[in-house]
Scaffold this motif. Structure first.
Motif, PDB file in Angstrom:
ATOM      1  N   TRP A  62       0.782   9.127  -4.990  1.00 54.24           N
ATOM      2  CA  TRP A  62       1.919   9.912  -5.470  1.00 54.24           C
ATOM      3  C   TRP A  62       2.868   9.002  -6.240  1.00 54.24           C
ATOM      4  CZ3 TRP A  62       7.313  10.299  -4.164  1.00 54.24           C
ATOM      5  CH2 TRP A  62       7.939  11.471  -4.627  1.00 54.24           C
ATOM      6  N   ARG A  63       3.122   9.343  -7.484  1.00 55.03           N
ATOM      7  CA  ARG A  63       4.073   8.598  -8.319  1.00 55.03           C
ATOM      8  C   ARG A  63       3.807   7.091  -8.343  1.00 55.03           C
ATOM      9  NH1 ARG A  63      10.228  10.925  -7.459  1.00 55.03           N
ATOM     10  NH2 ARG A  63       9.869  13.047  -8.209  1.00 55.03           N
ATOM     11  N   ALA A 103       3.666   0.953  -4.035  1.00 52.53           N
ATOM     12  CA  ALA A 103       4.197  -0.141  -4.855  1.00 52.53           C
ATOM     13  C   ALA A 103       5.339   0.330  -5.747  1.00 52.53           C
ATOM     14  CB  ALA A 103       3.085  -0.735  -5.710  1.00 52.53           C
ATOM     15  N   ALA A 104       5.372   1.628  -6.059  1.00 54.48           N
ATOM     16  CA  ALA A 104       6.415   2.172  -6.923  1.00 54.48           C
ATOM     17  C   ALA A 104       7.576   2.773  -6.137  1.00 54.48           C
ATOM     18  CB  ALA A 104       5.821   3.238  -7.848  1.00 54.48           C
ATOM     19  N   MET A 142      13.214   1.535   0.681  1.00 53.63           N
ATOM     20  CA  MET A 142      12.313   2.267   1.558  1.00 53.63           C
ATOM     21  C   MET A 142      11.261   1.332   2.147  1.00 53.63           C
ATOM     22  SD  MET A 142      13.757   5.172   1.316  1.00 53.63           S
ATOM     23  CE  MET A 142      15.267   4.295   0.858  1.00 53.63           C
ATOM     24  N   ARG A 143      10.788   0.405   1.345  1.00 53.41           N
ATOM     25  CA  ARG A 143       9.814  -0.559   1.847  1.00 53.41           C
ATOM     26  C   ARG A 143      10.480  -1.517   2.835  1.00 53.41           C
ATOM     27  NH1 ARG A 143       8.542  -0.808  -3.733  1.00 53.41           N
ATOM     28  NH2 ARG A 143       9.293  -2.962  -3.876  1.00 53.41           N
ATOM     29  N   LEU A 194       1.863   7.442   0.565  1.00 47.90           N
ATOM     30  CA  LEU A 194       2.011   7.483  -0.887  1.00 47.90           C
ATOM     31  C   LEU A 194       0.767   7.002  -1.620  1.00 47.90           C
ATOM     32  CD1 LEU A 194       5.655   6.109  -1.267  1.00 47.90           C
ATOM     33  CD2 LEU A 194       4.892   8.473  -0.987  1.00 47.90           C
ATOM     34  N   ASP A 195      -0.036   6.179  -0.959  1.00 45.07           N
ATOM     35  CA  ASP A 195      -1.232   5.636  -1.603  1.00 45.07           C
ATOM     36  C   ASP A 195      -2.446   6.552  -1.473  1.00 45.07           C
ATOM     37  OD1 ASP A 195      -0.048   3.217  -2.494  1.00 45.07           O
ATOM     38  OD2 ASP A 195      -0.166   2.428  -0.454  1.00 45.07           O
ATOM     39  N   HIS A 196      -2.406   7.484  -0.524  1.00 47.86           N
ATOM     40  CA  HIS A 196      -3.539   8.391  -0.287  1.00 47.86           C
ATOM     41  C   HIS A 196      -2.983   9.800  -0.116  1.00 47.86           C
ATOM     42  CE1 HIS A 196      -4.562   4.349   1.335  1.00 47.86           C
ATOM     43  NE2 HIS A 196      -5.656   4.548   0.639  1.00 47.86           N
TER      44      HIS A 196
END
Length: 265
Positions: A43-44, A48-49, A54-55, A64-66
């Motif tokens: 997503w977006r 990494a983005a 948040m990280r 977000l990666d899957h």
């Protein structure tokens, strides 16, 4: 690299890596459409983005990666709720139940319909599809105890007055009724951030994780949501879905089922 280009690159990379793994016999499985897929799309641009804060605070929410199934479009939250519902007995409770469903997800709507609920009210403050009623979560136009189940999946981070919303959920639930109230939260944040002075989209993105979020829940998330009369009964992935490989099924193992109940008095 702009966000759109970054998103395209991340999706292409995910499909490339997934395709190579599929050639070796490693496939992912979408429980919503039942198909095996080479990868779930980010997503977006993926984690990494995500905004740095948040990280740094270790946000727990969407994977977000899957994120999206390339076959049916269902996201990780749809897949995770489907698994939770099936494994912890909620699916059986939906049969013949009176359900109020905010921001209804198309995959869950269709699946819940197969449970033959007695009533399934689809609600949204800004309805985008036919059959969805315009209902404000902060002022629900139904009598006390009307519903057996309320579902608001990733909604409470959007509502202006949290206490009004949770009080309304507690009010319209019948005694013993349950509410599924998934929301992102941060392990590295002790208390929920909720500042009405944060108004711009960019500020909300950086502070809350998304342009249309109005708060960032902390480790007090269950106390904050439950203070208006809901009892928190969270269930962890490890406890309920220990046999589910989060990588193959495309879900975040850190995300609990955020289950609440109204006392059966």
């Amino acid at each position: 690299m702009n966000r759109r280009l970054l998103g395209w690159w991340a999706s292409a990379r995910a499909m490339g890596v997934g395709g190579a793994r599929a050639l070796l016999g490693v496939w992912h499985h979408c429980v919503v459409c039942g198909h095996r897929v080479p990868a779930f799309l980010p997503w977006r641009g993926g984690s990494a983005a995500a905004p740095p804060l948040m990280r740094a605070l270790h946000m727990v929410g969407s994977d977000l990666d899957h994120f999206a199934c390339p076959r049916c479009g269902a996201n990780d939250r749809d897949r995770h709720l489907r698994l939770y519902f099936e494994r912890c007995g909620i699916a059986e409770r939906l049969s013949g139940a009176r359900i109020l469903h905010f921001a209804p997800e198309a995959p869950l709507m269709a699946w819940i319909a197969t449970m033959q609920p007695a009533l399934h009210v689809l609600a949204d403050l800004y309805p985008a599809r036919q059959g969805i009623q315009r209902i404000n979560l902060e002022a629900i136009p139904f009598k006390n105890g009307t519903f057996d189940v309320v579902i608001a999946n990733h909604v409470l981070e959007h509502v202006g007055d949290l206490d009004s919303a949770t009080s309304e959920i507690a009010r319209v639930l019948a005694p013993g009724g349950i509410a599924i109230l998934q929301t992102p939260w941060c392990r590295g944040l002790a208390a929920t951030l909720d500042d009405p002075g944060v108004q711009s989209s960019d500020a909300r993105l950086q502070l809350y994780g998304q342009e249309d979020h109005v708060r960032l829940f902390g480790r007090d998330v269950y106390a904050r949501i439950g203070k208006s009369g809901l009892n928190a009964l969270p269930m962890s992935h490890a406890a309920v879905l220990s046999g589910i490989d989060p990588d193959l099924y495309g879900v975040n193992p850190e995300e609990d089922l955020m289950l609440f109940a109204r006392a059966a008095n």
